[in-house]
Design a protein around this motif. Structure first.
Motif, PDB file in Angstrom:
ATOM      1  N   THR A  32      28.886  41.842  32.776  1.00  0.00           N
ATOM      2  CA  THR A  32      29.680  41.076  33.361  1.00  0.00           C
ATOM      3  C   THR A  32      30.563  39.885  32.357  1.00  0.00           C
ATOM      4  N   MET A 211      30.979  46.640  40.059  1.00  0.00           N
ATOM      5  CA  MET A 211      30.600  45.828  40.617  1.00  0.00           C
ATOM      6  C   MET A 211      32.250  44.919  40.787  1.00  0.00           C
ATOM      7  N   TRP A 214      33.402  44.842  44.417  1.00  0.00           N
ATOM      8  CA  TRP A 214      32.978  45.125  45.399  1.00  0.00           C
ATOM      9  C   TRP A 214      32.423  43.359  45.476  1.00  0.00           C
ATOM     10  N   ALA A 215      31.268  42.721  44.596  1.00  0.00           N
ATOM     11  CA  ALA A 215      30.906  41.409  44.371  1.00  0.00           C
ATOM     12  C   ALA A 215      31.874  40.502  44.367  1.00  0.00           C
ATOM     13  N   ARG A 216      31.684  39.416  45.080  1.00  0.00           N
ATOM     14  CA  ARG A 216      31.970  37.763  44.602  1.00  0.00           C
ATOM     15  C   ARG A 216      31.135  37.291  43.853  1.00  0.00           C
ATOM     16  N   ARG A 217      30.033  37.551  44.180  1.00  0.00           N
ATOM     17  CA  ARG A 217      29.173  36.040  43.466  1.00  0.00           C
ATOM     18  C   ARG A 217      28.756  36.961  42.333  1.00  0.00           C
ATOM     19  N   VAL A 220      25.272  38.616  41.716  1.00  0.00           N
ATOM     20  CA  VAL A 220      24.857  40.110  42.683  1.00  0.00           C
ATOM     21  C   VAL A 220      25.489  41.349  41.672  1.00  0.00           C
ATOM     22  N   ILE A 221      26.657  40.478  41.160  1.00  0.00           N
ATOM     23  CA  ILE A 221      27.705  41.551  39.936  1.00  0.00           C
ATOM     24  C   ILE A 221      26.464  41.565  39.291  1.00  0.00           C
ATOM     25  N   GLY A 224      23.299  44.072  40.235  1.00  0.00           N
ATOM     26  CA  GLY A 224      24.639  45.358  40.287  1.00  0.00           C
ATOM     27  C   GLY A 224      24.675  46.510  39.267  1.00  0.00           C
ATOM     28  N   SER A 262      33.327  53.963  42.075  1.00  0.00           N
ATOM     29  CA  SER A 262      34.047  52.447  42.562  1.00  0.00           C
ATOM     30  C   SER A 262      35.325  51.941  42.838  1.00  0.00           C
ATOM     31  N   LYS A 292      36.584  33.634  52.726  1.00  0.00           N
ATOM     32  CA  LYS A 292      36.351  34.707  52.779  1.00  0.00           C
ATOM     33  C   LYS A 292      37.188  35.525  51.868  1.00  0.00           C
ATOM     34  N   TYR A 296      35.475  33.918  43.010  1.00  0.00           N
ATOM     35  CA  TYR A 296      33.858  34.074  42.260  1.00  0.00           C
ATOM     36  C   TYR A 296      32.682  33.251  42.186  1.00  0.00           C
TER      37      TYR A 296
END
Length: 298
Positions: A32, A211, A214-217, A220-221, A224, A262, A292, A296
């Motif tokens: 990440t 990931m 799709w993910a911002r946090r 979560v990345i 995932g 993805s 929105k 990150y």
């Protein structure tokens, strides 16, 4: 459903699955930061840079893990030293060390009587040969990687997105960069036995890159990426068992394929979003003001 469970009833395949799951977790934590920091080329070079140490340890009958660690540390120190020169760009320094270390590894392995076999094992690994003590090493490495990621999370975030702000906040970006290099080194060194020095880079990069679309946090990345790595490991071992393909390469190939799936899905989503461009400007502005936009966060 016997075809789904039968392979994992065999002890060495079950160990391979557990080893792959642990390696996926380690690579997700380090990968990440590699993706967000833009260190993919450095990660690739470090993965190949382990080859001399691993080859030498193999010929001398020493610890492959220790050999890999020493070689990776030497690679990281070399990159750090060369990038201080204002006349050399970072990618030039990394590229030179990458080729040099890889060449040295091949030369060392060429002294072995089983050159082709040894080189193949070092480059592509043997996930089916994971031993119980390898699982202990992977478990310890996962614990260490999780600890580093947690303790240095704030510094790593600042380093990835605004190094100047990191200086302002007193987060010592150079030390954070060194810690990040250490985390990447730990992931590569501890995982190379599962998929090899050549393929560990795919497990390090592909799940995290998939990931990020799709993910911002960041947590979560990481989660995932670990799940995608676990899916790649399970599917790769299953496919390898039934088709007779190389297990490590199959795991990595599935991880890369998941990334492209993805990326394709994200592209389709983007096209659908463009069709809604006729929304009133006020609505778009309201959406932006509500936070929105892609950002990150920890």
């Amino acid at each position: 459903m016997e075809w789904l469970s039968a392979p994992f009833e065999v002890s060495f395949v079950a160990r391979a699955l557990l080893g792959g799951l642990l390696a996926s977790g380690i690579c997700a934590l380090a990968g990440t930061w590699v993706v967000l920091r833009g260190m993919a080329f450095l990660g690739d070079a470090m993965a190949h840079g382990m080859l001399p140490g691993v080859a030498l340890a193999s010929l001398l009958g020493g610890s492959l893990f220790l050999g890999a660690a020493l070689s990776a540390v030497a690679m990281a120190l070399g990159v750090t030293a060369l990038t201080r020169s204002p006349r050399l760009s970072q990618d030039t320094s990394i590229g030179l060390l990458f080729v040099g270390m890889l060449s040295a590894g091949v030369i060392i392995v060429s002294h072995s009587q089983s050159f082709a076999v040894d080189l193949t094992a070092l480059l592509f690994g043997d996930v089916l040969a994971v031993r119980p003590r390898d699982l202990l090493v992977l478990a310890a490495a996962l614990t260490a990687a999780a600890t580093v990621s947690l303790v240095a999370h704030r510094a790593f975030v600042a380093l990835c997105f605004d190094s100047r702000k990191a200086v302002t906040l007193g987060l010592r970006p150079r030390l954070a960069h060194a810690g990040m290099l250490g985390l990447v080194t730990l992931a590569i060194v501890s995982s190379f036995h599962v998929v090899g020095t050549l393929l560990v880079f795919g497990l390090l990069i592909a799940p995290a890159a998939a990931m990020v679309l799709w993910a911002r946090r960041i947590p979560v990345i990481m989660l995932g990426a670990a799940l995608l790595g676990a899916l790649s490991t399970f599917s790769g071992l299953l496919v390898s068992w039934h088709t007779g393909t190389a297990a490590g390469a199959t795991i990595t190939a599935i991880a890369v394929a998941l990334f492209f799936l993805s990326a394709g899905a994200a592209y389709v989503r983007g096209l659908r979003g463009l069709r809604g461009h006729c929304l009133p400007t006020t609505a778009v502005a309201a959406g932006r003001s509500s936070g929105k936009e892609l950002e990150y966060t920890g």
